[in-house]
Design an enzyme around this catalytic site. Structure first.
Site, PDB file in Angstrom:
ATOM      1  N   LYS A 178       0.856  -1.190   0.000  1.00 20.87           N
ATOM      2  CA  LYS A 178       0.000   0.000   0.000  1.00 20.87           C
ATOM      3  C   LYS A 178       0.886   1.231   0.000  1.00 20.87           C
ATOM      4  O   LYS A 178       1.690   1.429   0.917  1.00 20.87           O
ATOM      5  CB  LYS A 178      -0.921  -0.006   1.212  1.00 20.87           C
ATOM      6  CG  LYS A 178      -1.770   1.259   1.298  1.00 20.87           C
ATOM      7  CD  LYS A 178      -2.823   1.169   2.379  1.00 20.87           C
ATOM      8  CE  LYS A 178      -3.595   2.464   2.462  1.00 20.87           C
ATOM      9  NZ  LYS A 178      -4.662   2.403   3.463  1.00 20.87           N
ATOM     10  N   ARG A 235     -10.695  10.040   1.803  1.00 26.51           N
ATOM     11  CA  ARG A 235     -10.544  10.730   3.092  1.00 26.51           C
ATOM     12  C   ARG A 235     -11.632  11.788   3.273  1.00 26.51           C
ATOM     13  O   ARG A 235     -12.048  12.066   4.391  1.00 26.51           O
ATOM     14  CB  ARG A 235      -9.136  11.308   3.215  1.00 26.51           C
ATOM     15  CG  ARG A 235      -8.085  10.196   3.294  1.00 26.51           C
ATOM     16  CD  ARG A 235      -6.657  10.722   3.345  1.00 26.51           C
ATOM     17  NE  ARG A 235      -5.697   9.622   3.198  1.00 26.51           N
ATOM     18  CZ  ARG A 235      -4.401   9.804   3.003  1.00 26.51           C
ATOM     19  NH1 ARG A 235      -3.893  11.028   2.940  1.00 26.51           N
ATOM     20  NH2 ARG A 235      -3.595   8.755   2.882  1.00 26.51           N
ATOM     21  N   GLU A 291       7.493  -6.677   1.269  1.00 21.78           N
ATOM     22  CA  GLU A 291       6.304  -6.453   2.110  1.00 21.78           C
ATOM     23  C   GLU A 291       5.295  -7.593   1.928  1.00 21.78           C
ATOM     24  O   GLU A 291       4.732  -8.109   2.892  1.00 21.78           O
ATOM     25  CB  GLU A 291       5.603  -5.141   1.701  1.00 21.78           C
ATOM     26  CG  GLU A 291       6.214  -3.876   2.268  1.00 21.78           C
ATOM     27  CD  GLU A 291       5.851  -3.669   3.729  1.00 21.78           C
ATOM     28  OE1 GLU A 291       5.166  -4.529   4.316  1.00 21.78           O
ATOM     29  OE2 GLU A 291       6.278  -2.644   4.282  1.00 21.78           O
ATOM     30  N   LYS A 297      -2.198  -1.515  -3.856  1.00 17.41           N
ATOM     31  CA  LYS A 297      -3.049  -0.326  -3.831  1.00 17.41           C
ATOM     32  C   LYS A 297      -2.203   0.919  -3.949  1.00 17.41           C
ATOM     33  O   LYS A 297      -1.184   1.000  -3.263  1.00 17.41           O
ATOM     34  CB  LYS A 297      -3.789  -0.354  -2.499  1.00 17.41           C
ATOM     35  CG  LYS A 297      -4.675   0.817  -2.242  1.00 17.41           C
ATOM     36  CD  LYS A 297      -5.266   0.678  -0.873  1.00 17.41           C
ATOM     37  CE  LYS A 297      -6.063   1.929  -0.580  1.00 17.41           C
ATOM     38  NZ  LYS A 297      -6.521   1.970   0.776  1.00 17.41           N
ATOM     39  N   TYR A 315     -15.068   1.002  -7.028  1.00 23.11           N
ATOM     40  CA  TYR A 315     -16.314   1.767  -6.909  1.00 23.11           C
ATOM     41  C   TYR A 315     -17.144   1.669  -8.183  1.00 23.11           C
ATOM     42  O   TYR A 315     -18.261   2.146  -8.230  1.00 23.11           O
ATOM     43  CB  TYR A 315     -15.983   3.229  -6.586  1.00 23.11           C
ATOM     44  CG  TYR A 315     -15.139   3.352  -5.332  1.00 23.11           C
ATOM     45  CD1 TYR A 315     -15.705   3.178  -4.075  1.00 23.11           C
ATOM     46  CD2 TYR A 315     -13.767   3.599  -5.407  1.00 23.11           C
ATOM     47  CE1 TYR A 315     -14.940   3.255  -2.921  1.00 23.11           C
ATOM     48  CE2 TYR A 315     -12.986   3.677  -4.267  1.00 23.11           C
ATOM     49  CZ  TYR A 315     -13.578   3.505  -3.031  1.00 23.11           C
ATOM     50  OH  TYR A 315     -12.810   3.574  -1.895  1.00 23.11           O
TER      51      TYR A 315
HETATM   52  C1  PBG Z   1      -7.605   3.407   5.577  1.00 24.51           C
HETATM   53  C2  PBG Z   1      -7.809   3.269   4.117  1.00 24.51           C
HETATM   54  C3  PBG Z   1      -7.592   4.220   3.102  1.00 24.51           C
HETATM   55  C4  PBG Z   1      -8.089   3.663   1.935  1.00 24.51           C
HETATM   56  C5  PBG Z   1      -8.556   2.384   2.241  1.00 24.51           C
HETATM   57  N1  PBG Z   1      -8.363   2.141   3.592  1.00 24.51           N
HETATM   58  C6  PBG Z   1      -7.056   5.595   3.162  1.00 24.51           C
HETATM   59  C7  PBG Z   1      -5.707   5.855   3.643  1.00 24.51           C
HETATM   60  O1  PBG Z   1      -4.900   4.954   3.837  1.00 24.51           O
HETATM   61  O2  PBG Z   1      -5.446   7.019   3.892  1.00 24.51           O
HETATM   62  C8  PBG Z   1      -8.136   4.355   0.599  1.00 24.51           C
HETATM   63  C9  PBG Z   1      -9.178   3.884  -0.355  1.00 24.51           C
HETATM   64  C10 PBG Z   1      -9.473   4.782  -1.486  1.00 24.51           C
HETATM   65  O3  PBG Z   1      -8.853   5.843  -1.707  1.00 24.51           O
HETATM   66  O4  PBG Z   1     -10.416   4.440  -2.236  1.00 24.51           O
HETATM   67  N2  PBG Z   1      -6.383   3.051   6.079  1.00 24.51           N
END
Ligand code: PBG
Length: 329
Positions: free
Chosen positions: A196, A206, A239, A254, A319
């Site tokens: 990630k 967010r 990782e 991601k 989405y």
């Molecule tokens: C929370 C989380 C995030 C996303 C999924 N789980 C945001 C972040 O790490 O700040 C992002 C998902 C998206 O942007 O669609 N840890």
């Protein structure tokens, strides 16, 4: 006699193209992210995510029935937590009657076969908007892992099929796995956000959850000390391998589109299913361009998803899931 080989023979009409097509998108590929809020009768559009909504539990109940009817079989739950319930330890995350725990039960009561995955990280619960506990300008690793393990057990108790730790603390998969085993949840799976990245593509998400890091002195303003540097490739393998060794059942990369080299790299490296999260910013970009008439929404959407699957994704959190199924008719 030139040329004997003409690749265009396999492209000359739709029937032959169908016959030789290597990558096909189906409803089975998707994990549908859902945003849940307190209240009744609430279905509010997220401004930076057109046609995507935060919903209260009563709306959620019908939404999952619709998804199931459409052939979608898995959801990934996120909650928006009221400010007064946020603190540095993420205490509310462990509340057996918390919004996430009730959301899990709502989905399972409404649609028992729907696979329920839950986001495990402190950010929606954190008064600082961080995925872990903050102390002296640092995000504490091991202390956070312990809370995430308790949170995972709480989600499993509420009926979650899989927990999805999205926090990037070191060693948390093992801590979570051991906690689940100790509490008798041998069959609760872990989908780890393994690679990630610290990405600006998470902006709209967010906004949706009001979970961005706050601007307070001695609190880091970004997540770069735990999420990965977008410049790094080998680290993503390390990782991911670590998470597999610690017991992750599914690993995830991601964001999606900008990281497809990483997806392929990881697909070649590990033998567990690989998920890709096509994140909120990717969704927002296409919606905005389509709104302006600059891109054809449906064609670009399909091209992007096919690219993600072709790169090696076995599961796509997106989405666009409903849009795709509707388009497929
Ligand atoms: C929370 C989380 C995030 C996303 C999924 N789980 C945001 C972040 O790490 O700040 C992002 C998902 C998206 O942007 O669609 N840890």
């Amino acid at each position: 006699m030139y040329p004997l080989i003409r690749n265009r023979r396999l492209r000359q009409n739709e029937s032959i193209r169908r016959l030789v097509r290597e990558t096909i998108i189906t409803p089975d590929d998707f994990l549908v992210p859902l945003f849940v809020v307190e209240g009744k009768g609430i279905k509010e559009e997220i401004p930076s995510m057109p046609n995507y909504y935060r919903m209260s539990l009563d709306i959620l109940e019908n939404e999952v029935k619709d998804l199931w009817q459409m052939g979608l079989c898995a959801v990934l739950l996120f909650v928006k937590v009221p400010d007064n319930l946020k603190d540095n330890q993420g205490t509310e995350a462990l509340n057996p009657e918390g919004l996430m725990q009730r959301a899990i039960k709502t989905v399972k009561d409404s649609c028992p076969d729907m696979l329920v995955m839950t986001d495990v990280a402190l950010d929606p619960y954190s008064s600082y908007g961080h995925d872990g506990i903050v102390a002296e300008g640092q995000i504490l690793n091991d202390e956070t892992s312990e809370v995430l393990a308790e949170m995972s057990v709480s989600h499993a108790q509420a009926g979650a099929d899989f927990v999805a730790p999205s926090d990037m603390m070191d060693g948390r998969i093992l801590t979570i796995r051991e906690a689940l085993e100790d509490e008798g949840f041998q069959n609760t799976g872990i989908m780890s956000y393994s690679a990630k990245y610290a990405s600006a593509f998470y902006g709209p998400f967010r906004d949706a959850l009001d979970s961005a890091p706050v601007d307070i002195e001695n609190v880091p303003k970004d997540k770069k000390t735990y999420q990965m540097d977008p410049a790094n490739r080998f680290e993503a393998i390390r990782e991911t391998q670590m998470d597999v060794d610690e017991g992750a059942d599914i690993v995830m990369v991601k964001p999606g589109l900008a990281y497809l080299d990483i997806v392929r790299e990881i697909k070649n490296e590990v033998d567990v299913p690989v998920a890709v999260y096509q994140v909120s910013g990717e969704y927002a970009m296409l919606k905005a361009a389509a709104e302006k008439g600059w891109l054809d929404h449906d064609s670009v959407m399909m091209e992007q998803l096919i690219a993600i699957k072709r790169a090696g994704a076995n599961i796509i959190a997106s989405y666009f899931a409903k849009d795709v199924v509707r388009l497929m008719g």
